[in-house]
Design a protein around this motif. Structure first.
Motif, PDB file in Angstrom:
ATOM      1  N   THR A   5       0.836  -1.205   0.000  1.00  0.00           N
ATOM      2  CA  THR A   5       0.000   0.000   0.000  1.00  0.00           C
ATOM      3  C   THR A   5       0.870   1.255   0.000  1.00  0.00           C
ATOM      4  N   ASP A   6       0.515   2.193  -0.874  1.00  0.00           N
ATOM      5  CA  ASP A   6       1.190   3.492  -1.036  1.00  0.00           C
ATOM      6  C   ASP A   6       2.614   3.384  -1.566  1.00  0.00           C
ATOM      7  N   SER A   7       2.970   2.267  -2.191  1.00  0.00           N
ATOM      8  CA  SER A   7       4.341   2.139  -2.700  1.00  0.00           C
ATOM      9  C   SER A   7       4.456   2.435  -4.194  1.00  0.00           C
ATOM     10  N   VAL A   8       3.354   2.385  -4.923  1.00  0.00           N
ATOM     11  CA  VAL A   8       3.381   2.713  -6.351  1.00  0.00           C
ATOM     12  C   VAL A   8       2.293   3.738  -6.657  1.00  0.00           C
ATOM     13  N   HIS A   9       2.570   4.565  -7.657  1.00  0.00           N
ATOM     14  CA  HIS A   9       1.636   5.637  -8.015  1.00  0.00           C
ATOM     15  C   HIS A   9       1.610   5.809  -9.525  1.00  0.00           C
ATOM     16  N   GLY A  10       0.584   6.472 -10.017  1.00  0.00           N
ATOM     17  CA  GLY A  10       0.485   6.796 -11.433  1.00  0.00           C
ATOM     18  C   GLY A  10       0.449   5.572 -12.326  1.00  0.00           C
ATOM     19  N   PHE A  11       1.302   5.588 -13.374  1.00  0.00           N
ATOM     20  CA  PHE A  11       1.320   4.511 -14.354  1.00  0.00           C
ATOM     21  C   PHE A  11       1.689   3.177 -13.705  1.00  0.00           C
ATOM     22  N   ASP A  12       2.619   3.194 -12.741  1.00  0.00           N
ATOM     23  CA  ASP A  12       3.009   1.957 -12.057  1.00  0.00           C
ATOM     24  C   ASP A  12       1.827   1.353 -11.302  1.00  0.00           C
ATOM     25  N   SER A  13       0.991   2.201 -10.759  1.00  0.00           N
ATOM     26  CA  SER A  13      -0.205   1.718 -10.066  1.00  0.00           C
ATOM     27  C   SER A  13      -1.172   1.072 -11.059  1.00  0.00           C
ATOM     28  N   ALA A  14      -1.323   1.675 -12.217  1.00  0.00           N
ATOM     29  CA  ALA A  14      -2.206   1.118 -13.255  1.00  0.00           C
ATOM     30  C   ALA A  14      -1.664  -0.231 -13.750  1.00  0.00           C
ATOM     31  N   LYS A  15      -0.342  -0.336 -13.918  1.00  0.00           N
ATOM     32  CA  LYS A  15       0.261  -1.607 -14.332  1.00  0.00           C
ATOM     33  C   LYS A  15       0.028  -2.685 -13.276  1.00  0.00           C
ATOM     34  N   ALA A  16       0.176  -2.327 -12.012  1.00  0.00           N
ATOM     35  CA  ALA A  16      -0.035  -3.289 -10.936  1.00  0.00           C
ATOM     36  C   ALA A  16      -1.484  -3.762 -10.925  1.00  0.00           C
ATOM     37  N   LYS A  17      -2.404  -2.836 -11.137  1.00  0.00           N
ATOM     38  CA  LYS A  17      -3.823  -3.207 -11.147  1.00  0.00           C
ATOM     39  C   LYS A  17      -4.116  -4.167 -12.299  1.00  0.00           C
ATOM     40  N   ALA A  18      -3.535  -3.928 -13.462  1.00  0.00           N
ATOM     41  CA  ALA A  18      -3.734  -4.819 -14.608  1.00  0.00           C
ATOM     42  C   ALA A  18      -3.168  -6.211 -14.318  1.00  0.00           C
ATOM     43  N   LYS A  19      -1.982  -6.261 -13.712  1.00  0.00           N
ATOM     44  CA  LYS A  19      -1.383  -7.547 -13.349  1.00  0.00           C
ATOM     45  C   LYS A  19      -2.258  -8.283 -12.345  1.00  0.00           C
ATOM     46  N   SER A  20      -2.852  -7.542 -11.415  1.00  0.00           N
ATOM     47  CA  SER A  20      -3.680  -8.192 -10.394  1.00  0.00           C
ATOM     48  C   SER A  20      -4.918  -8.836 -11.017  1.00  0.00           C
ATOM     49  N   PHE A  21      -5.456  -8.231 -12.076  1.00  0.00           N
ATOM     50  CA  PHE A  21      -6.607  -8.835 -12.760  1.00  0.00           C
ATOM     51  C   PHE A  21      -6.234 -10.188 -13.349  1.00  0.00           C
ATOM     52  N   VAL A  22      -5.038 -10.271 -13.927  1.00  0.00           N
ATOM     53  CA  VAL A  22      -4.567 -11.536 -14.500  1.00  0.00           C
ATOM     54  C   VAL A  22      -4.346 -12.557 -13.386  1.00  0.00           C
ATOM     55  N   SER A  23      -3.675 -12.146 -12.310  1.00  0.00           N
ATOM     56  CA  SER A  23      -3.437 -13.056 -11.186  1.00  0.00           C
ATOM     57  C   SER A  23      -4.748 -13.543 -10.589  1.00  0.00           C
ATOM     58  N   CYS A  24      -5.705 -12.652 -10.484  1.00  0.00           N
ATOM     59  CA  CYS A  24      -7.018 -13.005  -9.956  1.00  0.00           C
ATOM     60  C   CYS A  24      -7.685 -14.040 -10.827  1.00  0.00           C
ATOM     61  N   ALA A  25      -7.665 -13.823 -12.130  1.00  0.00           N
ATOM     62  CA  ALA A  25      -8.295 -14.788 -13.058  1.00  0.00           C
ATOM     63  C   ALA A  25      -7.632 -16.147 -12.977  1.00  0.00           C
ATOM     64  N   ILE A  26      -6.306 -16.157 -12.890  1.00  0.00           N
ATOM     65  CA  ILE A  26      -5.591 -17.424 -12.760  1.00  0.00           C
ATOM     66  C   ILE A  26      -5.974 -18.106 -11.458  1.00  0.00           C
ATOM     67  N   GLY A  27      -6.074 -17.344 -10.386  1.00  0.00           N
ATOM     68  CA  GLY A  27      -6.474 -17.905  -9.100  1.00  0.00           C
ATOM     69  C   GLY A  27      -7.857 -18.511  -9.140  1.00  0.00           C
ATOM     70  N   LYS A  28      -8.760 -17.888  -9.871  1.00  0.00           N
ATOM     71  CA  LYS A  28     -10.124 -18.421 -10.000  1.00  0.00           C
ATOM     72  C   LYS A  28     -10.130 -19.713 -10.802  1.00  0.00           C
ATOM     73  N   MET A  29      -9.293 -19.806 -11.825  1.00  0.00           N
ATOM     74  CA  MET A  29      -9.239 -21.011 -12.658  1.00  0.00           C
ATOM     75  C   MET A  29      -8.598 -22.172 -11.931  1.00  0.00           C
TER      76      MET A  29
END
Length: 89
Positions: free
Chosen positions: A63-87
């Motif tokens: 929390t509070d370690s990434v901002h701006g574009f890095d935060s958006a990249k992390a959020k996109a990666k989390s969607f992929v990780s989440c989907a893999i976790g669900k599968m």
């Protein structure tokens, strides 16, 4: 050790985090609190930076370690990780 991270939304996220941390750090003593975004792992404090990097690579930055574009990249990666976790269920 406890780390509060961003982007944990569901059991799929928690599953991906648990599976990856278990494989890398060779421990089953992992708890992911989805509501509070807290990852608890039985790990020596000397491994904290490595843990933070692994979580960031999965899309769950401290929390509070990434901002701006890095935060958006992390959020996109989390969607992929989440989907893999669900599968993997």
């Amino acid at each position: 050790m406890q780390i509060t991270v961003d982007n944990i939304k569901c059991g799929g996220c928690a599953g991906s985090i648990t599976k990856k941390l278990s494989a890398i750090f060779n421990t089953d003593e992992i708890d992911v609190n989805i509501e509070q975004g807290i990852v608890t792992i039985d790990l020596d404090d000397s491994k904290k930076e490595e843990l933070i990097q692994v979580l960031l690579d999965l899309g769950y930055p401290e929390t509070d370690s990434v901002h701006g574009f890095d935060s958006a990249k992390a959020k996109a990666k989390s969607f992929v990780s989440c989907a893999i976790g669900k599968m993997d269920k």
